[in-house]
Every structure is written in structure tokens, then in C-alpha cells.
Design an enzyme around this catalytic site. Structure first.
Site, PDB file in Angstrom:
ATOM      1  CD  GLU A   1      -2.724  -1.481   2.322  1.00 15.46           C
ATOM      2  OE1 GLU A   1      -2.359  -0.930   3.385  1.00 15.46           O
ATOM      3  OE2 GLU A   1      -3.638  -2.325   2.282  1.00 15.46           O
TER       4      GLU A   1
ATOM      5  CG  ASP B   1      -3.676  -4.176   8.162  1.00 15.00           C
ATOM      6  OD1 ASP B   1      -2.872  -3.394   7.648  1.00 15.00           O
ATOM      7  OD2 ASP B   1      -4.833  -4.343   7.727  1.00 15.00           O
TER       8      ASP B   1
ATOM      9  CG  HIS C   1       0.023  -0.531   7.756  1.00 13.89           C
ATOM     10  ND1 HIS C   1       0.088   0.275   6.631  1.00 13.89           N
ATOM     11  CD2 HIS C   1      -0.975  -1.422   7.520  1.00 13.89           C
ATOM     12  CE1 HIS C   1      -0.828  -0.110   5.763  1.00 13.89           C
ATOM     13  NE2 HIS C   1      -1.490  -1.133   6.290  1.00 13.89           N
TER      14      HIS C   1
END
Length: 599
Positions: free
Chosen positions: A345, A369, A534
Site C-alpha cells: 500500500e 496490519d 500498520h
């Protein structure tokens, strides 16, 4: 599977450690009596560091010793010139005696610096150490103090264990600072799904890390795939290796969204090409020059990178999970090699935290995550089972769609215990076990373009450190650290909890070490105080190393569970509040400002 030879994949030479022997410059018997003792001390430090340190790419660490002892400003200047020509990025001054501080200290403001003042009584180096640190602090040049606990006799060349530990901790963190300087972070794409960490804050990279920012649009992947701008021989070999070693897992998609066998086979071809292309974008590939693409052959000199993926790419093309996971691992079809640092990401801040961890441990990292806190009561309600052992007070579910390195399976070992190791210590059997412990599941329905996600469960019992940099308006970057352990849950408990999130993704069950106060009062408090969705996970309890590195860069640490006895920061930090180490860290970092510029 062979070990790839240690190599510097990036442009620019590896930074060296400069050793500065300082001496009382008074002639007529004083300097002469100390010359050999001081130089011997310098060479002992150099030999110790070169014997015990490597760069993260496996290359040996080199030390450069000044040509003469430094008794005054002229010799200090000559040494500075020698260090500049030799590529010194870290400075350690050593002395067994009194010297003239302002005339002999290292005044380069961007090089991390430490002073080892020998704890002796004949010509006390500790007196120089205190005076030199005072000079550093008065001049705004923070330096680390290395002072042995026990008095030694002058001429004793032994480096005591406490001094050894500080030398290694300082040098490894200083080398990380110097290694990042001048390198690039490559954003492949832009901001993913509105995640603020994806925003490449150029002032942070430039002023705190001394790094460049590079950018490409994800359409560059399409161009290179369609025009064949990759090594086709390597691609053929990589695809064969992938089919032989990457087991396809179960498809949890409903029938109407399940991709055909033909589509899945095509997806495998695409994700392997993406892996080659991302690597070439980061570090270049001389082969591309031979097929007429000289500009592309150069790469972006990227020590770290991130791939946006969602949603602009994944709504139409296979996701980047295979690319991210394989590059982040310590092996691929070419053999066992240094892992790349690549963030899913395009979370630039988590990517840099991963880079910190890699440079300090030399090992691969887990990107995840920080998904869910499971309390003992919630687990019992859902599964009917009690959590036990390290997990008894609750667990944090670390899980993401697939960028965690395969090293994160925990199938490597140190002294029979699960670990994540530097690539040069990994065996072929450990690679095989890591691959066998991993499945590649067809991507779930919201990855409309298909692809595959990494599915494994991390072995329990690994000491690990979870960390994260966050940017705060008006404050700048702050670092969070949580040391703890991975745990394994009984299969029936794991399966029920895992199914509630996504069974096709890699899971690491994490339990932080608790202190009973503040953010580490309990497991819930750690999760509740974490600053982002994260986190980056490193093998080992490296919180003190991260704190040392952060202090060099002037990044304060807002949350950690490292004991005060382990903290190692520049001596000036004490002046900002010896009884409030966290507050002092914030005040000192604000006072001295970023290593390379302004906030």
C-alpha cells in the site's frame, strides 16, 4: 539453493567507521608516553568492530584509523580530510588520557559520533570524556558517551563486555544512518485507499533521513510487461521455480467470483513479471541495457520502496502480494540473498520502519496490519477456550494481505528456536521449510484483478519487536516500539479467530511485554495506543537499538517498553531531564532538530 555473494546493490560505497585516537598534545615526555598506548587502543576497537559487524548486504564493515594520534586542531583537520576521502560515515574517538577537547573533537555535524574515554587512573581518559562531551553539547554536536564500569590499567588492550556492547550498538545504528544517506525511497504509485502513511513527506525523508524521494506511476509496470522490458531468461526460470515451490492454497471466493484455471495461470505469469520489474525499478538491471533500455537499466537507487496497489491497480490487475512477499524475503529463484524492503500500500512510514529494522538486524521484516486485540473474554466467547501461556492476557492479531516476508514463518532457527536470520546464516533446508509452510491463496473478492495472497502462521516463541513511525502535525516524526513474543494458538482457536478476518492472509499472533503502567499496562493498552493501522516486526528485542538510531536522527520515541538501563542516547539528553527520559527525548530532539535540516 545457493547463497548469492554479498554485494552492494546500490550506488555509492558502503560507509566506514572512522577511529580517532586523541592524545594529550604536550611534547617533552607526555605525548610520547601515550602515543603507542592510544594508537593501540584505536586499533583494538577497529579489530573488534570489523570482527563482529557486517553490513546488511553481507559485506564486511571497514574501519579507518587516523594516520596519527590527534593532539590538536591540525591533526584533527588532517583526520577529517582522510575520513572524507575514505567515505567514513561514523566516528568513534578513543583515548586513555586527558586531551584538549575543543581542539580534538570531531565537529562534522552530520556524522554520528561517540567517545570512548578509558576508565583508568594514570592519565584518566574519563576526564577528557566528560570535558569533550561538554564541548560537544555546548556546540550543539550530540555525541554518545562510552565509559567502562571498571577501572583498567593503562596499556590494557582488553575491551570490557560493557564497552563492547556500547561500541556495537552505537556502530550498528550509526552505520544505518550513514547507509540511508543519499539513497532513495521509491513510491510505485501513490496513496492507497486514503492511508496517510502513503503520503511521501519529502521534508521528513530529506531532513531526518538524508534520503531522496523517487516516484513512478503504476502504468510503468504495464509498459514494461507489454514491451518486454525485463530479463526473459530470468522470467522463464523464475516462473518454473515458482510453480515448483509456491503451493497454491484454497480459493474462498464464491463461484461467481472464482477465476478460471486459465486466468489463475495467467495471474502467476503476471505476478512473477511484476516481481522482476519492481526489483529492476529499485536497483536497476544491466541486462536491460543489452536489450536497448539503457535508462531503465539504471534503476532508482532505492534502498526501500512501496507499491500502492489498491485500488487503482488491483481493480484490474493481479495484486502485488507475491511481488511484495518474495522481494521482502531472503531468497528467491536466484538463491539466498539480502531481502529487499518493500511496503504494501506504499505505506512510506512503515517502509522506513522496516528499513530501520533491517539495517539493525540484517534480517527480513514482517509488514502487517495491527488488526485486532483479542481479549481473553472475547476469545472464550467465540471459541469456548481459555487463552494460556504467554497469550493468557490477550493477543494482538497481526495480519495483512501478503507482504510479510516468508522468513516470517519462523521456520529458520537459532539454537533450536524459531528465528529470522541474516541471509548469510540461512540454510537451504530453512528455505525449503519456509516455502512449505506457505500457501498462495487466490485473492479475495475485493481484489477484482485476481492474484494470490501469502498464507502462513508464524511459529510461536520468537522474541520480536514491533515498531512504527508516525508523523504528527507540529511535532514531526515519532517512533513507537513494542517488544514482545510471537505465540501459537491451538489450531481450533486459531482457525475460528482467523476465519473472522481473512483465512488467506499471513497471521502473526503477538503478545507485547507488559510493564503494568501507561501504554504497556496491558495488551489492550498497547493496541489502543498504537498510532496507525500498520506495524513493522523485526526478529529480536531491538527496542534499545531503535531508540539509539532514532536519537541519532532526532526522532523522539513516544512509547516503548525498554528498561531504562538499556537506553543509550547522546549524553546531552540527560540535560533535558535525567528523571524523565521520555520527555527528555522529546525536548532534546526538538532542541537539536533533524540531523540534516529543519522540521
Amino acid at each position: 539453493m545457493k547463497h548469492v555473494e554479498a554485494v552492494n546493490r546500490l550506488n555509492g560505497s558502503m560507509p566506514k567507521i572512522g577511529i580517532r585516537p586523541t592524545v594529550d598534545g604536550r611534547r617533552g615526555g607526555i605525548r610520547e608516553s601515550l602515543e603507542d598506548v592510544t594508537m593501540n587502543m584505536a586499533h583494538a576497537v577497529a579489530e573488534f568492530l570489523t570482527a563482529n559487524l557486517r553490513h546488511s548486504n553481507g559485506l564486511p564493515v571497514e574501519c579507518v584509523v587516523a594516520d596519527t594520534c590527534i593532539g590538536g586542531v591540525a591533526e584533527a583537520a588532517r583526520t577529517a580530510e582522510k575520513f572524507a576521502r575514505a567515505g567514513v560515515g561514523v566516528s568513534i574517538t578513543v583515548t586513555p588520557s586527558w586531551c584538549y577537547p575543543t581542539e580534538t573533537i570531531d565537529t562534522d555535524p552530520t556524522i554520528p559520533k561517540a567517545i570512548w574515554g578509558f576508565n583508568g587512573t594514570e592519565r584518566p581518559g574519563a576526564v577528557y570524556l566528560a570535558a569533550a562531551l561538554s564541548a560537544h553539547n555546548q556546540k550543539g554536536l550530540p555525541a554518545f558517551s562510552i565509559y567502562g564500569k571498571d577501572v583498567q590499567d593503562i596499556g590494557d588492550t582488553a575491551i570490557t563486555p560493557d564497552v563492547q556492547q556500547k561500541l556495537l550498538q552505537f556502530a550498528k545504528a550509526g552505520l544505518a544512518v550513514a547507509t540511508m544517506r543519499g539513497k532513495s525511497y521509491l513510491s510505485m504509485g501513490s496513496v492507497s485507499m486514503g492511508i496517510a502513511g502513503c503520503i511521501a513527506d519529502e521534508s521528513f525523508f530529506q531532513n531526518y533521513l538524508g534520503m531522496r524521494n523517487e516516484y513512478i506511476d503504476m502504468t510503468e509496470f504495464v509498459r514494461r510487461m507489454e514491451l518486454g522490458i525485463y530479463d526473459k531468461e530470468e522470467y522463464d526460470r523464475a516462473l518454473v521455480w515458482t510453480k515448483e515451490n509456491c503451493k497454491e492454497g484454497g480459493d474462498v471466493n464464491p463461484p461467481e467470483l472464482t477465476r478460471t484455471r486459465e486466468q489463475k495461470d495467467k495471474d502467476w505469469e503476471t505476478v512473477v513479471k511484476m516481481t522482476l520489474i519492481a526489483r529492476d525499478l529499485m536497483i536497476g538491471n544491466p541486462h536491460l541495457d543489452t536489450i536497448g533500455y539503457g535508462e531503465e537499466a539504471l534503476g532508482r537507487n532505492a534502498i526501500a520502496a512501496g507499491f500502492q496497489g489498491q485500488r487503482a491497480w488491483t481493480d484490474f490487475f493481479p495484486n502485488g502480494d507475491f511481488m511484495e512477499a518474495m522481494l521482502s524475503s531472503s531468497f528467491d529463484w536466484n538463491g539466498i540473498r539480502e531481502p529487499y524492503v518493500i511496503a504494501t500500500e506504499n505505506d512510506t512510514l512503515n517502509g522506513i520502519t522496516m528499513l530501520f529494522g533491517h539495517l539493525l538486524t540484517d534480517a527480513a521484516q514482517i509488514f502487517a496490519d495491527v488488526r485486532t486485540y483479542w481479549s481473553p473474554d472475547a476469545v472464550k466467547r467465540v471459541t469456548g477456550k481459555e487463552l494460556e501461556g504467554r497469550a493468557k492476557d490477550g493477543v494482538i492479531h497481526l495480519i495483512n494481505s501478503g507482504p510479510a516476508s516468508l522468513d516470517g514463518t519462523g521456520r529458520q532457527s537459532i539454537d533450536g528456536q524459531p528465528a529470522m536470520k541474516p541471509f548469510w546464516d540461512i540454510t537451504e533446508d530453512e528455505v525449503k521449510q519456509s516455502l512449505e509452510a506457505t500457501q498462495w491463496c487466490p485473492a479475495v473478492d475485493f481484489f477484482r484483478g485476481g492474484g494470490f495472497s501469502t498464507d502462513f502462521t508464524t511459529r510461536g516463541g520468537m522474541p520480536v519487536t514491533m515498531a512504527r513511525i508516525n508523523l504528527i502535525a507540529g511535532l514531526g516524526p515519532v517512533l513507537q516500539i513494542a517488544e514482545g513474543y510471537t505465540v501459537e494458538l491451538p489450531d481450533d482457536v486459531h482457525d475460528k479467530l482467523d476465519q473472522r478476518s481473512n483465512p488467506t492472509w499471513p497471521t502473526t499472533w503477538f503478545v507485547p511485554n507488559l510493564t503494568g503502567v501507561g501504554a504497556f499496562k496491558d495488551v489492550y493498552s498497547v493496541m489502543n495506543n498504537w498510532g496507525s493501522n500498520h506495524g513493522a516486526v523485526s526478529y529480536g528485542h531491538i527496542g534499545s537499538d531503535l531508540i539509539t538510531l532514532a536519537s541519532m536522527l532526532r526522532i523522539p520515541v513516544s512509547m516503548h517498553n525498554v528498561s531504562e538501563e538499556q537506553l543509550f542516547q547522546p549524553s546531552a539528553w540527560t540535560a533535558f531531564g535525567a528523571n524523565d527520559r521520555t520527555g527528555a527525548d522529546f525536548r532534546a530532539c526538538d532542541n537539536f532538530g533533524p540531523l540534516y535540516g529543519k522540521k
